[in-house]
Design an enzyme around this catalytic site. Structure first.
Site, PDB file in Angstrom:
ATOM      1  N   CYS A 165     -62.361 -50.237   5.844  1.00  0.00           N
ATOM      2  CA  CYS A 165     -61.158 -50.911   5.348  1.00  0.00           C
ATOM      3  C   CYS A 165     -61.043 -52.324   5.897  1.00  0.00           C
ATOM      4  O   CYS A 165     -60.669 -53.253   5.177  1.00  0.00           O
ATOM      5  CB  CYS A 165     -59.920 -50.095   5.694  1.00  0.00           C
ATOM      6  SG  CYS A 165     -59.629 -49.896   7.462  1.00  0.00           S
ATOM      7  N   HIS A 222     -55.308 -48.574   9.393  1.00  0.00           N
ATOM      8  CA  HIS A 222     -55.871 -48.946   8.099  1.00  0.00           C
ATOM      9  C   HIS A 222     -55.546 -50.404   7.786  1.00  0.00           C
ATOM     10  O   HIS A 222     -54.392 -50.824   7.903  1.00  0.00           O
ATOM     11  CB  HIS A 222     -55.308 -48.040   7.001  1.00  0.00           C
ATOM     12  CG  HIS A 222     -55.909 -48.243   5.649  1.00  0.00           C
ATOM     13  ND1 HIS A 222     -57.254 -48.117   5.401  1.00  0.00           N
ATOM     14  CD2 HIS A 222     -55.352 -48.567   4.452  1.00  0.00           C
ATOM     15  CE1 HIS A 222     -57.499 -48.337   4.121  1.00  0.00           C
ATOM     16  NE2 HIS A 222     -56.353 -48.620   3.528  1.00  0.00           N
ATOM     17  N   ASN A 261     -54.983 -52.555  -1.821  1.00  0.00           N
ATOM     18  CA  ASN A 261     -55.723 -51.569  -1.041  1.00  0.00           C
ATOM     19  C   ASN A 261     -57.201 -51.621  -1.425  1.00  0.00           C
ATOM     20  O   ASN A 261     -57.607 -52.390  -2.301  1.00  0.00           O
ATOM     21  CB  ASN A 261     -55.141 -50.171  -1.276  1.00  0.00           C
ATOM     22  CG  ASN A 261     -55.420 -49.227  -0.132  1.00  0.00           C
ATOM     23  OD1 ASN A 261     -56.167 -49.535   0.793  1.00  0.00           O
ATOM     24  ND2 ASN A 261     -54.830 -48.048  -0.183  1.00  0.00           N
TER      25      ASN A 261
END
Length: 491
Positions: free
Chosen positions: A73, A404, A426
């Protein structure tokens, strides 16, 4: 409970009896056992009040990316910020860097750092806590903004089609298992050699052999990274690149559909093909990624305890690139993070951020996908127990950490210019969340967020002084600050 140190069976029996007698308990039990916690807890009335409209929103963000079943991520978030500069330079709607290329060199650098740390700690006993952290941290997927910046500075970047994803980059667990086995085997050899009185040169010879094996394994799993490649990409009519490397694409689009006099000046320009043969990854980054990896400040919000505002923290033995910039974080109040992020977005520059994404997040609820809000799920009402905690208290008892990384691409502001909600890109693919994006309320980010990375120009002068001249405190990887930063948990 009888003596307050053990559970009396009669106490449990009484609790069970009173639970079943309560109608609300029965309704909650039936809902949760049939549909799980988050689906049962979602507050439909609140959920449908959220609107993904933003007064400040970047126009061109590129296609939503997908890290698949890997813990990259941080790399995707960082590359999504960097590609914004390339998209603007090339005047295109989309561009994506190769995350497999970044992953190759990230793993290579992590293996080197791990084994160098093992050499430095070779005289420690096998149960030494710092040594165990080095062995546990190893060559996993997790990382931070600074990791990506060091990779760009040292190794450069390549377009995704030059080194595309592989089965191992999309789902890294099997590759990681073998890398961990290989590097821990080398760590064992180094420690045995040190115990036998071998010199540092001998220990590094063992490391060098292991590093050759790591390169071999990574090449098998991810493919060989290109030393040079030929860049060929269609660019927009306003691309700001070397004109000698541009050729028109003929026939001109729409040439038969409009008279010359009806076209605007920009429309008269033909579409162009950019060709740059035999360039290295670093040359590509220098020419086509107008982005300075050293021009950013990493701000975190970690209140309370021994976490002092205006102080930078560096977690020992976690730097992934030996000789690169240390991975440091400047602790500042939440309003500093928010103001810097808003200033960046108003200037059209995306912001890398991180949070504890699974907190109060009904991820798999089909009717309200992609909502992060403190009042979107009524967990206390569902269970009939108290669950709310302040960010300060959660950090103290390790209930939250920055797990994250994603990217701010927009923000809605109230009448006073304060954030109401954030538009978050995202890296779970376009079919996840809401077309790949999350709606994040400002309240949620203040509780479960806590990191933004912004260009220096968007940071107040006094905060820059903290970053440039203030103290940098080294903390152990098991310290509460390290836990709050998500060490060993970032994916």
């Amino acid at each position: 409970m009888s003596d307050n140190t053990t559970i009396d069976p009669s106490w449990a029996a009484e609790k069970g009896k009173s639970f079943s007698a309560d109608r609300a308990n029965r309704v909650a039990r039936n809902a949760v056992t049939s549909m799980n916690v988050m689906a049962a807890a979602r507050d439909v009335s609140r959920m449908r009040t959220y609107h993904d409209t933003y007064g400040v929103m970047l126009a061109h963000t590129g296609n939503v990316t997908n890290q698949r079943q890997s813990g990259r991520c941080w790399m995707f978030s960082s590359f999504n910020v960097a590609r914004a500069a390339t998209i603007k330079l090339l005047d295109v709607d989309n561009f994506e860097f190769s995350q497999a290329f970044g992953m190759f060199y990230d793993k290579l650098e992590k293996a080197n750092s791990m084994l160098e740390n093992v050499i430095a700690l070779a005289d420690r006993p096998e149960d030494d806590r710092e040594l165990l952290e080095v062995l546990d941290y190893g060559v996993g997927d997790g990382g931070y903004w600074c990791f990506a910046m060091n990779l760009i500075s040292k190794w450069g970047l390549v377009p995704k089609d030059v080194m595309p994803e592989t089965a191992c980059s999309k789902n890294s667990s099997e590759m990681d298992a073998q890398l961990e086995r290989l590097t821990r085997r080398a760590a064992c050899q180094i420690r045995h050699a040190a115990a036998a009185g071998e010199s540092k040169d001998k220990l590094r010879a063992i490391k060098d052999k292991a590093m050759a094996d790591v390169y071999q394994l990574l090449s098998v799993c991810l493919g060989e990274p290109p030393a040079t490649f030929d860049l060929e990409v269609k660019v927009g009519k306003n691309a700001k690149v070397d004109a000698s490397k541009l050729t028109p694409i003929l026939p001109e689009e729409g040439a038969d559909d409009a008279k010359e006099g009806d076209k605007k000046d920009d429309d008269k320009k033909p579409a162009m093909l950019l060709r740059d043969a035999g360039i290295t990854p670093r040359e590509f980054a220098e020419r086509y990624v107008p982005f300075d990896p050293a021009n950013y400040v990493d701000l975190v919000y970690m209140p309370g305890g021994n976490r002092v505002f205006g102080t930078s923290y560096h977690v020992k033995v976690t730097d992934s690139v030996k000789g690169g910039r240390p991975n440091k974080f400047l602790n500042e109040p939440q309003d500093v993070l928010e103001a810097a992020a808003v200033a960046s977005l108003k200037a059209g520059v995306p912001v890398s951020m991180s949070c504890d994404v699974m907190q109060e997040y009904p991820r798999h609820i089909d009717d309200f996908p992609g909502v992060l809000a403190t009042d979107g799920v009524d967990l206390e009402g569902l269970f009939g127990v108290g669950l709310k905690m302040s960010r300060e208290d959660m950090l103290e008892v390790r209930e939250t950490s920055l797990t994250h990384a994603m990217t701010f691409q927009g923000v809605e502001l109230d009448g006073d210019g304060k954030p109401v909600a954030w538009r978050v890109e995202n890296s779970w693919g376009k079919d996840a969340c809401k077309d790949g994006y999350l709606y994040m309320s400002a309240d949620w980010f203040r509780v479960y967020g806590g990191e933004v990375v912004v260009r220096r120009e968007f940071v107040p002068a006094e905060v820059l002084r903290d970053w440039d001249e203030g103290p940098v405190v080294d903390v152990e990887p098991w310290d509460g600050i390290a836990a709050g930063l998500g060490i060993n948990r970032r994916d």
